[in-house]
Design a protein around this motif. Structure first.
Motif, short mmCIF file in Angstrom:
data_model
loop_
_atom_site.label_atom_id
_atom_site.label_comp_id
_atom_site.label_asym_id
_atom_site.label_seq_id
_atom_site.Cartn_x
_atom_site.Cartn_y
_atom_site.Cartn_z
N GLY A 381 27.31 -61.88 42.72
CA GLY A 381 29.14 -62.09 42.04
C GLY A 381 29.63 -60.24 40.70
N GLY A 382 28.67 -59.34 40.49
CA GLY A 382 28.54 -58.47 39.36
C GLY A 382 30.29 -57.88 39.54
N SER A 383 31.15 -58.25 40.70
CA SER A 383 31.77 -56.78 40.79
C SER A 383 33.35 -58.05 40.20
N LEU A 384 33.38 -59.33 40.37
CA LEU A 384 34.53 -60.11 40.52
C LEU A 384 35.50 -59.71 39.45
N PRO A 385 36.51 -60.46 39.14
CA PRO A 385 37.60 -59.98 38.30
C PRO A 385 36.87 -61.03 37.12
N SER A 386 37.65 -60.59 36.15
CA SER A 386 37.53 -61.80 34.96
C SER A 386 38.48 -63.18 35.46
N ARG A 387 38.02 -64.65 34.88
CA ARG A 387 38.43 -65.95 35.12
C ARG A 387 38.55 -65.73 36.95
N VAL A 388 37.99 -65.47 37.41
CA VAL A 388 37.63 -65.71 38.84
C VAL A 388 36.12 -66.15 39.26
N ARG A 389 35.99 -67.93 39.62
CA ARG A 389 35.78 -68.14 39.73
C ARG A 389 34.74 -68.49 41.10
N ILE A 390 33.72 -68.69 41.50
CA ILE A 390 33.54 -69.35 42.54
C ILE A 390 32.55 -69.59 42.50
N HIS A 391 32.46 -71.11 43.35
CA HIS A 391 31.52 -72.00 44.09
C HIS A 391 30.78 -71.81 45.54
N ALA A 392 29.96 -72.23 45.54
CA ALA A 392 29.45 -72.13 47.03
C ALA A 392 28.08 -73.00 46.87
N LEU A 393 28.37 -73.09 48.66
CA LEU A 393 26.75 -74.60 49.33
C LEU A 393 26.34 -73.55 50.56
N GLY A 394 25.26 -73.37 50.94
CA GLY A 394 24.92 -73.32 51.76
C GLY A 394 23.72 -73.72 52.14
N GLU A 395 23.60 -73.17 53.54
CA GLU A 395 22.36 -73.67 54.59
C GLU A 395 21.94 -72.08 55.15
N THR A 396 20.37 -71.33 54.02
CA THR A 396 20.24 -70.23 54.55
C THR A 396 20.44 -69.69 55.57
N GLY A 397 21.28 -69.27 55.84
CA GLY A 397 20.80 -68.78 57.68
C GLY A 397 21.61 -68.75 58.14
N LYS A 398 22.63 -70.36 58.11
CA LYS A 398 23.01 -70.89 58.88
C LYS A 398 24.75 -71.53 58.84
N GLN A 399 25.01 -71.99 56.99
CA GLN A 399 25.68 -72.07 57.11
C GLN A 399 26.14 -72.01 55.83
N TYR A 400 27.54 -71.12 55.37
CA TYR A 400 27.78 -71.52 53.71
C TYR A 400 29.78 -71.63 53.68
N ALA A 401 29.67 -72.11 52.96
CA ALA A 401 30.63 -73.06 52.08
C ALA A 401 31.16 -72.17 51.04
N LEU A 402 32.51 -70.92 50.77
CA LEU A 402 33.06 -70.97 49.21
C LEU A 402 34.44 -71.26 49.05
N TYR A 403 33.94 -71.22 48.05
CA TYR A 403 35.75 -71.65 47.04
C TYR A 403 35.75 -70.37 46.00
N VAL A 404 37.21 -70.05 46.32
CA VAL A 404 37.67 -68.65 45.26
C VAL A 404 38.56 -68.94 44.68
N TYR A 405 38.35 -69.54 43.26
CA TYR A 405 39.40 -70.06 42.24
C TYR A 405 39.64 -68.20 41.13
N ASN A 406 40.65 -68.30 41.73
CA ASN A 406 41.58 -66.85 40.49
C ASN A 406 42.51 -67.55 39.07
N GLY A 407 41.95 -67.76 38.87
CA GLY A 407 42.05 -67.85 37.34
C GLY A 407 43.63 -66.89 36.52
N ASN A 408 43.72 -66.23 37.28
CA ASN A 408 44.84 -65.05 36.86
C ASN A 408 45.76 -64.98 37.27
N HIS A 409 45.89 -66.40 38.02
CA HIS A 409 47.40 -66.46 38.49
C HIS A 409 48.18 -65.00 39.04
N PRO A 410 47.33 -64.55 40.05
CA PRO A 410 48.74 -63.12 40.83
C PRO A 410 49.76 -63.33 41.11
#
Length: 469
Positions: A381-410
């Motif tokens: 996440g080094g290049s993520l905009p400020s106020r953006v939070r991302i949470h992820a669950l994973g099973e390596t190589g098989k499945q991943y789930a991510l949620y992107v919270y954009n606190g910038n309210h575009p």
């Protein structure tokens, strides 16, 4: 042929036994539940805890609404604590029954003088009408696949709340409870109330033992009102002791803090640790190592906008939580179907539209083999905009789930670049709009290392799965 028949019979019996168990921690991943023999997360937007104690609340209509909306949890209070109209600015508060419409574990006596009208309570007897209503409620919920978290006790936030409690000496005929509100839930200063509380716990736990859809919460928000930790542990021990010789054993939940806190020396009988207003979900990484379910089981006090509480739910579960309960003020005694519109001064929100959004979250989680997942560092996440939070669950190589919270309210939807560290393979990437449930799918062939995903344009939030194919 005979051996195959016997194996089939044994498997059928085992499946039946597992599905007949009360809800319990999943044996392969205790951050989640197992209920009716299925991996389970509990997600809801439920009424303000008066479903049983308020005789004017039509809980069948309420439970039908939760079932229709695809939600599987409700939280309710026993009646040892209640509220009065106007408390917390809640409109048509289900915790504040009209005069004569309050019911609790103890019956009325022959002596007048209850603070809100009618006769005082007799804490030495049980109100059988109450226990019938309690069991009818839990049974109706069980028929609809809904789990009931029953908060046994609640502190008294203000003196006016203690003044109307049946446990207050002024409201009962038993000469107990002549103490200040901050001494009610103590082992040494309770004015005779401990024996009353113990009897109530034993009675409720025994009456509900036959149900599979019950969680027992020791006390709502015990960090207010002088509630002693050793008193909480005493109640947890009492629940365990009461069920020792009963057929079923139920999970015990403990409310830890508003926001977040590090749990030190957890009681071994507690299986679910709950937080309130847990956004951002710092409580999850702080306590994930306990290997128990972490819940966010009360929201509110941030206005009435659906998006506020939608984002809180998505963040908490995608951080690794296993329970989310939005406090939904659209459920009232006058509108038990959840169609009341909370006014601007309401401490929280709730609406049919919001419950559909939570249904999207529940469907999203059910689409994952989440028992095999854990909080993941797949995101670079080094290049993520400020106020953006991302949470992820994973099973390596098989499945991943991510949620992107954009606190910038575009003001206008815009895409975002996400860099994921993925093993080589072929994947299906599915983007989900949390507000609507709309999906977009794309194929990804990746040689390993960093993969850049260009998301569709979105506003406040976005979810996605990356699944091997």
């Amino acid at each position: 042929m005979k051996n195959r028949f016997l194996v089939t019979l044994a498997l059928t019996a085992l499946t039946g036994w597992l599905s007949a168990q009360p809800i319990h921690l999943h044996p392969e991943n205790p951050h989640y539940f197992s209920y009716q023999n299925k991996p389970t997360v509990l997600i809801t937007s439920g009424e303000h805890y008066g479903a049983v104690l308020n005789l004017d609340f039509d809980f069948i209509t309420y439970l039908n609404t939760l079932q229709k909306d695809g939600l599987n949890l409700t939280r309710t209070f026993t009646g040892a604590y209640r509220e009065a109209p106007g408390d917390f600015g809640i409109e048509h508060n289900t915790m504040a029954p009209e005069t004569g419409r309050f019911i609790c574990p103890w019956p009325r006596s022959e002596q007048a003088g209850y603070a809100l009208g009618g006769n005082k309570f007799d804490l030495s007897r049980w109100d059988e009408a109450y226990f019938k209503r309690l069991k009818d409620f839990v049974g109706a919920a069980e028929q609809r696949g809904i789990v009931v978290e029953l908060a046994l006790f609640c502190p008294f936030y203000e003196e006016k709340m203690w003044v109307i409690s049946p446990m207050n000496a002024a409201n009962n005929v038993n000469s107990v409870g002549a103490v200040g509100r901050n001494d009610v839930y103590t082992l040494d200063k309770n004015g005779g109330l401990l024996a009353i509380q113990e009897a109530m716990v034993r009675k409720i736990v025994t009456e509900l033992n036959g149900f599979n859809n019950v969680l027992f919460e020791i006390c709502n928000e015990p960090y207010f009102g002088g509630v002693q930790l050793n008193w909480q542990h005493h109640i947890a021990d009492l629940i365990v002791k009461t069920e020792t010789n009963l057929p079923n054993k139920h999970l015990i939940t403990q409310n830890i803090a508003n926001g977040s806190a590090k749990i030190e020396k957890p009681h071994p009988a507690v299986s679910v640790f709950n937080f309130h207003y847990a956004t951002p979900p710092k409580a999850v990484p702080l306590n994930y190592g306990l290997n128990k379910v972490l819940g966010d089981n009360e929201t509110g006090f941030k206005g009435t906008a659906d998006s506020t509480y939608r984002k809180e739910g998505w963040e908490f579960l995608l951080a690794g939580g296993g329970l989310y309960n939005n406090l939904d003020y659209s459920f009232t005694s006058v509108r038990p179907d959840g169609t009341y519109t909370p006014g601007p001064k309401s401490p929280g929100g709730g609406s049919p539209a919001f419950r559909k959004q939570l249904g999207v979250l529940k469907d999203f989680m059910q689409g994952l083999d989440f028992v095999r997942m854990k909080p993941d560092t797949v995101l670079e996440g080094g290049s993520l905009p400020s106020r953006v939070r991302i949470h992820a669950l994973g099973e390596t190589g098989k499945q991943y789930a991510l949620y992107v919270y954009n606190g910038n309210h575009p003001k206008q939807p815009e895409p975002m670049s996400l860099m994921l560290n993925l093993p080589a393979g072929r994947y299906t990437v599915t983007y989900v709009e949390p507000e609507t449930g709309r999906k977009q799918k794309k194929k990804l062939r990746h040689s390993g290392g960093l993969a850049t995903l260009e998301t569709p344009a979105f506003g406040a939030d976005l979810a996605l799965t990356v699944q091997a194919r």
